[in-house]
Each structure stands twice: as C-alpha cells, then as structure tokens.
Design a protein around this motif. Structure first.
Motif, PDB file in Angstrom:
ATOM      1  N   LEU A 329      23.743 104.767  12.629  1.00 17.79           N
ATOM      2  CA  LEU A 329      22.925 106.619  13.364  1.00 17.79           C
ATOM      3  C   LEU A 329      23.275 106.896  13.788  1.00 17.79           C
ATOM      4  CD1 LEU A 329      19.571 106.051  11.457  1.00 17.79           C
ATOM      5  CD2 LEU A 329      21.248 107.244  10.034  1.00 17.79           C
ATOM      6  N   THR A 330      22.944 105.619  15.342  1.00 21.83           N
ATOM      7  CA  THR A 330      23.690 106.610  16.359  1.00 21.83           C
ATOM      8  C   THR A 330      24.968 106.741  16.608  1.00 21.83           C
ATOM      9  OG1 THR A 330      22.473 104.969  17.792  1.00 21.83           O
ATOM     10  CG2 THR A 330      23.466 105.530  18.746  1.00 21.83           C
ATOM     11  N   LEU A 331      25.995 105.797  15.719  1.00 24.66           N
ATOM     12  CA  LEU A 331      27.448 106.587  15.937  1.00 24.66           C
ATOM     13  C   LEU A 331      27.798 107.964  14.626  1.00 24.66           C
ATOM     14  CD1 LEU A 331      29.068 102.459  15.309  1.00 24.66           C
ATOM     15  CD2 LEU A 331      28.747 103.715  17.427  1.00 24.66           C
ATOM     16  N   LEU A 332      27.218 107.840  13.573  1.00 29.53           N
ATOM     17  CA  LEU A 332      27.260 109.100  13.357  1.00 29.53           C
ATOM     18  C   LEU A 332      26.890 110.245  13.131  1.00 29.53           C
ATOM     19  CD1 LEU A 332      25.657 107.716   9.806  1.00 29.53           C
ATOM     20  CD2 LEU A 332      28.003 108.834   9.814  1.00 29.53           C
ATOM     21  N   LYS A 333      26.016 109.586  15.045  1.00 28.01           N
ATOM     22  CA  LYS A 333      25.268 111.340  15.609  1.00 28.01           C
ATOM     23  C   LYS A 333      26.200 111.610  16.187  1.00 28.01           C
ATOM     24  CE  LYS A 333      22.369 112.332  18.998  1.00 28.01           C
ATOM     25  NZ  LYS A 333      24.020 111.914  20.343  1.00 28.01           N
ATOM     26  N   SER A 334      27.088 110.400  16.775  1.00 25.36           N
ATOM     27  CA  SER A 334      28.610 110.683  17.801  1.00 25.36           C
ATOM     28  C   SER A 334      29.381 111.149  17.252  1.00 25.36           C
ATOM     29  CB  SER A 334      28.539 109.672  19.096  1.00 25.36           C
ATOM     30  OG  SER A 334      27.422 108.819  19.671  1.00 25.36           O
ATOM     31  N   ALA A 335      29.709 111.150  15.874  1.00 27.53           N
ATOM     32  CA  ALA A 335      31.014 111.691  15.342  1.00 27.53           C
ATOM     33  C   ALA A 335      30.469 113.152  14.724  1.00 27.53           C
ATOM     34  CB  ALA A 335      30.857 110.543  14.080  1.00 27.53           C
ATOM     35  N   ILE A 336      29.024 113.552  14.303  1.00 26.59           N
ATOM     36  CA  ILE A 336      29.155 114.620  14.206  1.00 26.59           C
ATOM     37  C   ILE A 336      28.895 115.698  15.180  1.00 26.59           C
ATOM     38  CG2 ILE A 336      27.025 115.677  13.105  1.00 26.59           C
ATOM     39  CD1 ILE A 336      26.479 113.501  11.104  1.00 26.59           C
ATOM     40  N   TRP A 337      28.099 114.820  16.281  1.00 25.35           N
ATOM     41  CA  TRP A 337      28.179 115.768  17.430  1.00 25.35           C
ATOM     42  C   TRP A 337      29.886 116.123  18.204  1.00 25.35           C
ATOM     43  CZ3 TRP A 337      23.636 115.515  16.157  1.00 25.35           C
ATOM     44  CH2 TRP A 337      22.211 116.323  17.113  1.00 25.35           C
ATOM     45  N   ARG A 338      30.715 115.897  17.365  1.00 25.86           N
ATOM     46  CA  ARG A 338      32.571 115.825  17.598  1.00 25.86           C
ATOM     47  C   ARG A 338      32.542 116.559  16.787  1.00 25.86           C
ATOM     48  NH1 ARG A 338      32.799 110.016  19.293  1.00 25.86           N
ATOM     49  NH2 ARG A 338      33.079 109.235  17.273  1.00 25.86           N
ATOM     50  N   ARG A 339      32.122 117.117  15.943  1.00 29.41           N
ATOM     51  CA  ARG A 339      32.968 118.408  14.927  1.00 29.41           C
ATOM     52  C   ARG A 339      32.231 119.714  15.199  1.00 29.41           C
ATOM     53  NH1 ARG A 339      33.671 113.175  13.042  1.00 29.41           N
ATOM     54  NH2 ARG A 339      35.510 112.688  12.274  1.00 29.41           N
ATOM     55  N   GLY A 340      32.958 120.929  14.762  1.00 26.21           N
ATOM     56  CA  GLY A 340      32.208 122.335  14.794  1.00 26.21           C
ATOM     57  C   GLY A 340      31.753 122.270  13.469  1.00 26.21           C
ATOM     58  N   THR A 341      30.776 123.607  14.061  1.00 26.76           N
ATOM     59  CA  THR A 341      29.661 124.012  13.152  1.00 26.76           C
ATOM     60  C   THR A 341      30.158 125.670  13.285  1.00 26.76           C
ATOM     61  OG1 THR A 341      28.103 125.043  14.878  1.00 26.76           O
ATOM     62  CG2 THR A 341      28.153 122.571  13.823  1.00 26.76           C
ATOM     63  N   ALA A 342      29.327 126.014  12.620  1.00 23.97           N
ATOM     64  CA  ALA A 342      29.817 127.563  12.263  1.00 23.97           C
ATOM     65  C   ALA A 342      29.240 127.980  13.447  1.00 23.97           C
ATOM     66  CB  ALA A 342      28.974 128.473  11.033  1.00 23.97           C
ATOM     67  N   ALA A 343      28.691 127.497  14.883  1.00 23.95           N
ATOM     68  CA  ALA A 343      27.895 128.511  15.605  1.00 23.95           C
ATOM     69  C   ALA A 343      28.765 127.913  17.153  1.00 23.95           C
ATOM     70  CB  ALA A 343      26.194 127.835  16.001  1.00 23.95           C
ATOM     71  N   LEU A 344      29.722 126.289  16.595  1.00 26.78           N
ATOM     72  CA  LEU A 344      30.244 125.506  18.465  1.00 26.78           C
ATOM     73  C   LEU A 344      31.509 125.318  17.403  1.00 26.78           C
ATOM     74  CD1 LEU A 344      26.821 124.068  19.759  1.00 26.78           C
ATOM     75  CD2 LEU A 344      27.559 126.094  20.629  1.00 26.78           C
TER      76      LEU A 344
END
Length: 684
Positions: A329-344
């Motif tokens: 779950l920690t690795l998944l969080k880091s991976a998702i946080w590196r990606r863009g969203t509609a706002a960022l």
C-alpha cells in the motif's frame, strides 16, 4: 496646544486561551506553556551566541558551592590582582559551608506538557464524536461495498442501439468491458468538445463490438450528474475494473508518437489502479482498428516512466513476488502521488489545506475532486471512505487511515522526519531522513481525528516539556563510596572546629591554637575536598530535556549540569544513531563519535546557521544535535523503529492550540516511561 508626536506603529497581537478558557493577548513572539503553572509565556532561549532579543547567554542553577569550589581550584591566587578576587570568593565559599543550598529531589519524571487539544474535530474516528464536516447529498446512503457498477451502457439487439442501463438484475447478469483512457486523448475542451466526445464514444462502441461484447463501462457516459451519483460512482470505481471481463485501454492517435501516447496515459492518476485491478488488459490506438492484448509487465514497460521504483508493485500484482500489505500500500501511494489529476499536474504536491465548509454553509459541489489521488488509492484498501469535494488529499488520507486502523498510515507518518517539513499538516511525510520505511515504524499513538485546519489529533501521547531558559539544578545520585562520604563531611567541620578553638582559647591555649590551626587547614582544603566528594559515576539523575541554541561541547554541558568533579567525572555521551548529525564509533563498543561535534559546528557555520540546536537528556545522559526552524518546546513519544524510540520535537502555536513538528530524534525507548501520559494533542 497639542504637541506633535511620532505616529505609533500598531503592534500585531494574538489571543490564546488557557485550560479554563481565560483569554490572554500577547505579541507574535514564540511562546510556550509553563509546565508548572500551565500559563502561556514568552520563550527565552539560552544560546551559545545570543543574537535575538529572546536569546540569553548560557547559565545554570548548579549547586552554588560546587561551582565556587571548581572556580577556586581552576584559578591560582598568585596570578596578579586576582588574589583579591580569589580571597573574596574563598571567603564566600567558606560562608556557604555554614548552610546548604535548597535541596532538590528526583521525582522520576520529566516536566509534563500542561496543555491539550481543546477544539472541535472536522472528521472523527469514532461515530460517537461530533464532526463538523459537511456531508454531501446521499453520502450516508453510499454502500460500504458493491460488486457491480451503478450504470452500464448495453447494446439493445432489437433496436440495435446502445442504451444506458441502471437495472440491478440486468447489470449483474451482463459481462462488460471497462474502458481506460486519458481525457486529453478523447476530446479537447472548447466549442467542439461535445462533437469530439461523440466521435470517441462511437470508436469505443465499435471496439467493444469487435471484441464480441455487448456492454461496456466508460466514465464519460457512466458517471452520474448529481453529486450523490458522482460520489457513488467514484466510491465504486475499483469494483468496476475488478468486475470487468476485460479492460480496454484507448490510446490517442499513433501519428503523434506511440511512446507519447503511452506516456500520457501512464501519467494519469487512475491508470495504475485501473490496470492493477483488471483481470485482463488490451489496448487500441484511436486511428487503428487493431486491438492488442498485453500483460501487466508489458504495460509497465510501455507506460510507466518510473518502472524501476514501481517494479515491486507490478511483481506483486502479477503474482511473481508478493509483498506485505503495508509495504504494498505504501508503494502504491507513492506511485499514485507521482501521477497527475484533474486538479494537479504529475509530480506536483497538493497546496496547503484550504478553509473547509462549516455547518450552515453551502458545500462545494463543482470542479474536480481535490482528493482524487486518495480516492484512486482507496480501491486497494479493505475499507473505503465516501468521497467529499470539500476535502483535500491530506484530510482524505487521514480519513482513509482511520477507516483502515490496522495499517495506521497517519500514525506512522507522525514518527517520520521528512527532508522538508511543511508549514501546515506537519505530520505528513513522504520520506524519512533516517531512511526508514513506513512499515518499519511501530506507532505508539492513535489518531482521534483531523481538524478544520488539517491538524492531526492524536491520543495516547507521552509528552514532556523542554527547558530553554537555562540549565536547572539537577538532582543526581553517584556511586556509593565510604571514602567520598567521609571526605564530603570534613569541609563542614572546619567552621565548628574554628569556633570551638576560639571558645577554649582562654582556658586551654594549646588546645585552642591546635583547633584553630586544624580549622584553618580544613578551610583551605575544603574546596578540593568538596569537589572530590561530588565526583563519581552518575547512577541516576532527575529526568530533564534541556535545549541550547547552537552547538555545545560535552565538557561544557557536564559543568553546567553537575558543577564539576575531580577523578571520576560524571559523563555525558553522544548519541550513536539518534540524530541527523550522529556518527557511530566503529570500535568494539557501541557509542557516539566525538566527531559529530565538529560536524554540527560546521553545519552551524554554513547555510543552516542559526538553525542548529543541542538537546540534553539527563535521564539517558545523552546529547543530540539537530536542525529545526524554531526551538521545539515539547517532546512527544510517538513510536518505535530500529531498536529505538521515535520522539517528535514540536514548537507550540498557542493561538490555534496546535503543535508543529520541528524535528524527530531516535532516543532510548525506556525514557518514554519517565514521560507522563497526556490528553489529545493536535499536530498541524
């Protein structure tokens, strides 16, 4: 006639409240809560080189007789005019022998932190607590789990047209394809937006028919219009891709470059959960008819630019190399946080938490979800949270952590020391200076909720105050020694011997003169005898956390704490691995190297000048050098890692009743038992 005067500048002030709700107005200077009175006071900091108004030279309240005796032994009376000062100091020392200094006692505990959280929670762990968070329409009706999407687009074979279907019985019995795409590859915002959406939809439907399916799910058509429907669809997103027979990745047009199409798709925040949760994958470029199946490994090579760091995730979901739940779950969080969203955009950290909606105010219902990253991540958790447009990433992450208590992600983050501590939500951490992973931390606290300001409210803390104004008089016990006990008693016999000698001088001249001579000899020798009696190894000492701005040597700290000694001098020790300046000895015994003093001095003369501090712990006789923006006034035991405790050093914000993380030290776990338990604390 009114005399002319210079205009007075308006001095900014703030108001804080004590535990009884009594207001107190003061300036913007740094404050602390007195551990003895519970009153908010101006912080006075002893410093190696005082520079600000609130800084004073280093001073101590060590036993006065001991300090005078050390001075007498260190200074020879035959050096010039110092003889007069030496005689005056000697006479003062002899008078000090007539009475003892005020006794100090070892209570066995550090000075407690005398303030707790007094505000209201925005989101609480317990349903019994009041939460000021505004619930969006239909939020309480959202199911805790679902096995099918709320809406599918199904082809009607009779009318030969695609129709949206919300019938539960039909959806359950229908096999469907889930569509994954990037909005930029489907349409461009502008006057032709609807035309481009319709064209993309026709291409999707043609691809679905080509794969021999009569139903599909695509967020372009299946995401609801009302806030309640949107929240439900977002909540169930993970189940859509889990339940789909196949996930079709619709890429842009290949003439712009296949690599660019894959890279753009891979940087979207939802692509990782969509791919990892799917049972099968295939892809298609918009300007090609060919639909190609691919494995998760092939997808990672094509689309994920951080493949090396995300390889462990790919291996785990491919069944090749399973990971422990928290690590995954920690690795998944880091991976998702590196990606863009509609706002960022990709790799951009979220902005500071905004002011949230309060009861009675109109909730935010337009625009992108600010916590989209967390909602993408929650599909991998056993328990999910209901989406809310008014919250940001950090608040949503706290709610997700509270919902999945076994993982205790937020609690573990509190104990970590990131390379950069944010001004708000200081509990959050993506990395750790001590190179520990999130799963290495064993938390000793529990999150009770999060405040409107984004502060984490924690329970079960052991906290202690840090003393900055000077070195207190420390009660200590040395090793038992009959010789030192006898020698320590001898100086106090000098004055009685002199007085008795003078008293019997008229009746017995020889006896009187003898006693007077003995008394004088004892007075002359008393400084050395007194210092020797104070020597010996320190067995136990009153627990204190003492702070100094700047870098102080061990010798100076020892003299301020215990006065001085000859022979077996009471020692302080450098920490071998407790701070960012720690350097361990490489010999046969574990210990801290004296080189860290030079290392810290060098840092204090460089870019970090004015931000290097020394913390002295009398309980473990250990010194720590650390970096902080402001002097921390509270020490909190938050967790354990690597055989040591994690102690969070915090400054105080009395006006908003919050603590701010300044640094984290690794100290012996056993000293936490000398810290008293306190109530709720807010880390913001």
């Amino acid at each position: 006639m009114r005399r002319w005067q210079l205009p007075l500048a308006k001095k900014e002030t703030i108001t804080c409240y004590d535990d009884l709700g009594t207001p107190k107005t003061h300036g913007l200077e740094q404050r602390y809560v007195s551990p003895t009175t519970g009153i908010c006071r101006k912080l006075v900091v002893q410093a190696v080189t005082p520079s600000a108004k609130s800084e004073v030279p280093i001073s101590s309240h060590t036993n006065q007789a001991s300090k005078i005796a050390i001075w007498l032994l260190a200074n020879s009376p035959i050096r010039g005019w110092i003889v007069f000062k030496w005689v005056a100091v000697f006479l003062w020392f002899t008078l000090k022998l007539l009475w003892s200094d005020t006794d100090v006692y070892n209570t066995g505990y550090y000075k407690p932190y005398a303030r707790g959280f007094q505000g209201q929670l925005w989101a609480a762990r317990s349903s019994m607590e009041h939460s000021s968070r505004v619930l969006e329409e239909g939020e309480m009706d959202t199911p805790t789990s679902t096995l099918y999407p709320r809406l599918l687009v199904i082809r009607d074979p009779i009318r030969n047209e695609w129709v949206p279907c919300a019938d539960r019985e039909t959806i359950i019995r229908t096999k469907f394809i889930a569509i994954s795409y990037r909005a930029l590859d489907a349409y461009t915002r502008g006057p032709n937006q609807e035309i481009e959406k319709a064209q993309f939809t026709e291409e999707v439907r043609a691809a679905v028919l080509g794969l021999k399916y009569d139903a599909y799910w695509c967020d372009l058509e299946c995401i609801g219009e009302t806030p309640a429907e949107k929240n439900l669809d977002l909540y169930c997103m993970a189940d859509v891709y889990r339940g789909a027979e196949l996930t079709l990745i619709m890429l842009g047009k290949s003439f712009v470059g296949e690599n660019e199409c894959w890279k753009g798709w891979g940087q979207r925040v939802w692509t990782m959960p969509e791919a990892l949760l799917s049972s099968r994958l295939c892809y298609k470029f918009r300007d090609r008819d060919l639909v190609t199946p691919l494995s998760l490994f092939e997808l990672a090579n094509l689309a994920y630019t951080n493949y090396d760091s995300e390889q462990a995730i790919i291996n785990a979901y491919s069944g090749k190399d399973p990971l422990e739940r928290l690590e995954r779950l920690t690795l998944l969080k880091s991976a998702i946080w590196r990606r863009g969203t509609a706002a960022l955009a990709p790799g951009i950290s979220p902005p500071p938490p905004p002011k949230l909606d309060m009861p009675g105010e109109k909730p935010v219902t337009s625009g992108a979800y600010k916590a989209e990253r967390v909602y993408a991540l929650m599909g991998f958790f056993e328990h999910r949270i209901q989406p809310n447009r008014s919250e940001d990433d950090l608040r949503a992450l706290v709610r997700l952590s509270m919902a999945n208590d076994n993982d205790r992600i937020a609690e573990r983050m509190v104990s970590m020391l990131p390379s950069t501590i944010t001004k708000t939500a200081c509990w959050y951490s993506d990395d750790d200076i001590y190179r520990a992973k999130l799963w290495d931390i064993v938390p000793e606290i529990q999150v009770a909720g999060v405040t409107e300001n984004g502060a984490l409210v924690v329970d079960g803390c052991r906290a202690a105050a840090i003393r900055w104004k000077d070195f207190p008089e420390v009660a200590f016990v040395t090793t038992d020694s009959l010789r030192r006990t006898i020698i320590g008693f001898v100086p106090y016999l000098s004055w009685p011997t002199l007085i008795i000698g003078l008293g019997i001088l008229m009746t017995s001249r020889v006896g009187g003169v003898t006693l007077i001579i003995i008394g004088l000899l004892l007075l002359v020798a008393s400084p050395r005898l007194f210092v020797y009696s104070q020597s010996g190894r320190i067995v136990s000492a009153q627990p204190w956390f003492i702070g100094v701005k700047g870098v102080v040597s061990i010798t100076e700290v020892e003299s301020h704490l215990y006065g001085g000694a000859r022979g077996h001098f009471p020692r302080m020790y450098f920490t071998p691995s407790g701070s960012q300046f720690s350097i361990p000895e490489r010999g046969t015994e574990r210990g801290g190297s004296y080189r860290q003093f030079d290392y810290a001095k060098l840092a204090d003369s460089g870019p970090d000048a004015g931000h290097i501090y020394t913390l002295i712990d009398t309980c473990s006789s250990t010194m720590y050098y650390f970096r902080a923006e402001r002097p921390p006034t509270v020490c909190i035991f938050a967790g354990r890692e690597g055989g040591l405790g994690r102690f969070v050093l915090c400054s105080e914000r009395c006006d908003i009743n919050e603590l701010h993380k300044e640094s984290v030290l690794r100290m012996p776990t056993e000293i936490s038992q000398k810290m008293e338990l306190c109530g709720w604390l807010a880390l913001g």
